[in-house]
Design an enzyme around this catalytic site. Sequence first.
Site, PDB file in Angstrom:
ATOM      1  N   LYS A   1       0.841  -1.198   0.000  1.00  0.00           N
ATOM      2  CA  LYS A   1       0.000   0.000   0.000  1.00  0.00           C
ATOM      3  C   LYS A   1       0.880   1.254   0.000  1.00  0.00           C
ATOM      4  CE  LYS A   1      -3.926  -1.878   2.653  1.00  0.00           C
ATOM      5  NZ  LYS A   1      -4.987  -1.644   1.669  1.00  0.00           N
TER       6      LYS A   1
ATOM      7  N   ARG B   1     -10.348 -11.517   1.737  1.00  0.00           N
ATOM      8  CA  ARG B   1     -11.204 -12.554   1.161  1.00  0.00           C
ATOM      9  C   ARG B   1     -10.511 -13.915   1.158  1.00  0.00           C
ATOM     10  NH1 ARG B   1     -11.650  -9.052  -4.229  1.00  0.00           N
ATOM     11  NH2 ARG B   1     -11.257  -7.503  -2.620  1.00  0.00           N
TER      12      ARG B   1
HETATM   13  N1  BES Z   1      -7.994  -3.884   4.409  1.00  0.00           N
HETATM   14  C1  BES Z   1      -8.221  -3.447   3.084  1.00  0.00           C
HETATM   15  C2  BES Z   1      -9.504  -2.650   2.974  1.00  0.00           C
HETATM   16  C3  BES Z   1      -9.420  -1.283   3.594  1.00  0.00           C
HETATM   17  C4  BES Z   1      -9.170  -0.189   2.793  1.00  0.00           C
HETATM   18  C5  BES Z   1      -9.614  -1.116   4.947  1.00  0.00           C
HETATM   19  C6  BES Z   1      -9.093   1.076   3.357  1.00  0.00           C
HETATM   20  C7  BES Z   1      -9.525   0.137   5.515  1.00  0.00           C
HETATM   21  C8  BES Z   1      -9.283   1.224   4.721  1.00  0.00           C
HETATM   22  C9  BES Z   1      -8.308  -4.638   2.140  1.00  0.00           C
HETATM   23  O1  BES Z   1      -7.528  -5.737   2.517  1.00  0.00           O
HETATM   24  C10 BES Z   1      -7.778  -4.167   0.827  1.00  0.00           C
HETATM   25  O2  BES Z   1      -6.650  -3.776   0.778  1.00  0.00           O
HETATM   26  N2  BES Z   1      -8.615  -4.195  -0.201  1.00  0.00           N
HETATM   27  C11 BES Z   1      -8.224  -3.751  -1.484  1.00  0.00           C
HETATM   28  C12 BES Z   1      -8.771  -4.713  -2.502  1.00  0.00           C
HETATM   29  C13 BES Z   1      -8.254  -4.482  -3.888  1.00  0.00           C
HETATM   30  C14 BES Z   1      -6.780  -4.834  -3.957  1.00  0.00           C
HETATM   31  C15 BES Z   1      -9.032  -5.339  -4.857  1.00  0.00           C
HETATM   32  C16 BES Z   1      -8.784  -2.346  -1.695  1.00  0.00           C
HETATM   33  O3  BES Z   1      -9.880  -2.063  -1.216  1.00  0.00           O
HETATM   34  O4  BES Z   1      -8.089  -1.530  -2.293  1.00  0.00           O
HETATM   35 ZN    ZN Z   2      -5.479  -5.521   1.889  1.00  0.00          ZN
END
Ligand code: BES
Ligand code: ZN
Length: 500
Positions: free
Chosen positions: A278, A352
């Site tokens: 990230k 997931r």
């Molecule tokens: N934990 C994140 C979701 C999240 C995003 C929580 C912002 C809190 C704040 C999740 O694991 C994630 O990173 N999801 C990705 C999925 C994508 C790679 C398809 C996302 O939402 O960007």
């Molecule tokens: Zn994630």
Amino acid sequence: MEIIIESGKIEEKITELLSLGLFEGEKEPTGIIRYIDTLLDGAISDTIKNGDFTGELNQTLLLYTHNKIKSRRLLLVGLGKREDFNLETVRSASGKAALQVRNMSLSSYMTLLYGEDFGLPIETLTQALIEGAELALYSFNRFKTEKEKMPKEVKELTIFVQKNDNIALVQKGLTVAKIVCNATKLARDLSNSPSNDVTPQALAEVAKSIAERYSLECKVLERSDMEKLGMGGILAVSSGSQQPPKLIIMKYKGGKESSPIVLVGKAVTFDSGGISIKPSEKMEEMKYDKSGGAAVIATMQAIAELRLPLNVIGIIPATENLPSGSAYKPGDVLRHYGGKTSEVISTDAEGRLILADAIAYSTNYKPQAIIDIATLTGACVVALGTHASGMITNDQNLGKKVIDAAELSGEKVWQLPLWKEYSEQIKSEIADVKNVGGRAGGAITAAAFLSKFVGNCPWVHLDITGTAYTQEGSIEKTYIPKGATGVGVRLLIQLLRNWS
Ligand code: BES
Ligand code: ZN
Ligand code: ZN
């Protein structure tokens, strides 16, 4: 905070402050407030006449009583328009009053039961009043060493009940409210805790100690167990971390031999994104990625305390998601519990992957319902903002139950569809599914992925990414301080209380 119930003569009550709720746009107070106004020679109605107090929701005004009644101060709190009055009004106004009391450094106060004669059930009204106060006064101080910089503690709240007939109902509401608030605060604490403090191991220990205290069964599956069981999702996600993964299973048996309800909560104690790392901006917020798991642990505590006549199992896959030489990688193919395979497109879509194992495992219990709760997608925040959790289900009956519980608890949910078109987006060339379906409909394709693992069980997915903690777009609520909200706890408890 200690909570006391009293009735009798309001003018005889000795307290630093008495809080009372007034509706917006009503020229004269009515009922007991009119009585107090008379004793104060019209001090309350004067503020209304002169336009100093309108009763707008959460407006407050402090008055001194000059010994005309035994309470030293009055705090007028606006309840908004009578026709809009509901449980959320009560939480909100009660939270506001509690914060005012704390800002004044008072250690105790008394409140009328806002809307006691409005006609809402007294038990739920009381619960809302206490939730508002207790949850507003929550603060996370565990890592503060300078006491003077922490908010002062309000130690005691007395609820004044007008009708003696209501006392037993208020007592019932109080008992439930305490359990609900303690659970919500536990979830907030776990979620607010940094990842160097609350590791998967630490979560497992919390679950075990709750289980001991409230006589639940608790079993923790270790990495070696997961290897034997073939839980390729959680094994892969944890492989980049020094912290061993845990699959926490908490069992509450309050019902007959009927099949259980399974709650599954995502507990990624820190989500860096892994190899699909990230951006560093706001990455610290990824400690909140355990909020779903925290909500399930806290809910298990509450239902055991409430002795609900149900069988409920909480399953919490807990892990970190970090990059390293041993981390899983984009392109990897994983074999989940039960045998289905997934192709990893992004290691940041890890939630997931761990939920897939946990959900597939939970179908072994032949549950009457599976409810999963997770900070799963940023896309859900794009779709709904921060004011509602996303809800997706394969069973409209179950969905309706969740919507009803959301209404009562004030923890809003909004349903998104699960049409089969979305599943097209997660078809993989080399595995059964892939873990990313593109940018379009990201909250739904994530749920579509999970749906492949529920078999034919009724299932609801709750995406709490926008609601689990206060963030850009969140509007301030009096009873939701900055940071983790504990969302899901009150919703799930309400759902399970309504069940039977
Ligand atoms: N934990 C994140 C979701 C999240 C995003 C929580 C912002 C809190 C704040 C999740 O694991 C994630 O990173 N999801 C990705 C999925 C994508 C790679 C398809 C996302 O939402 O960007
Ligand atoms: Zn994630
Ligand atoms: Zn995540």
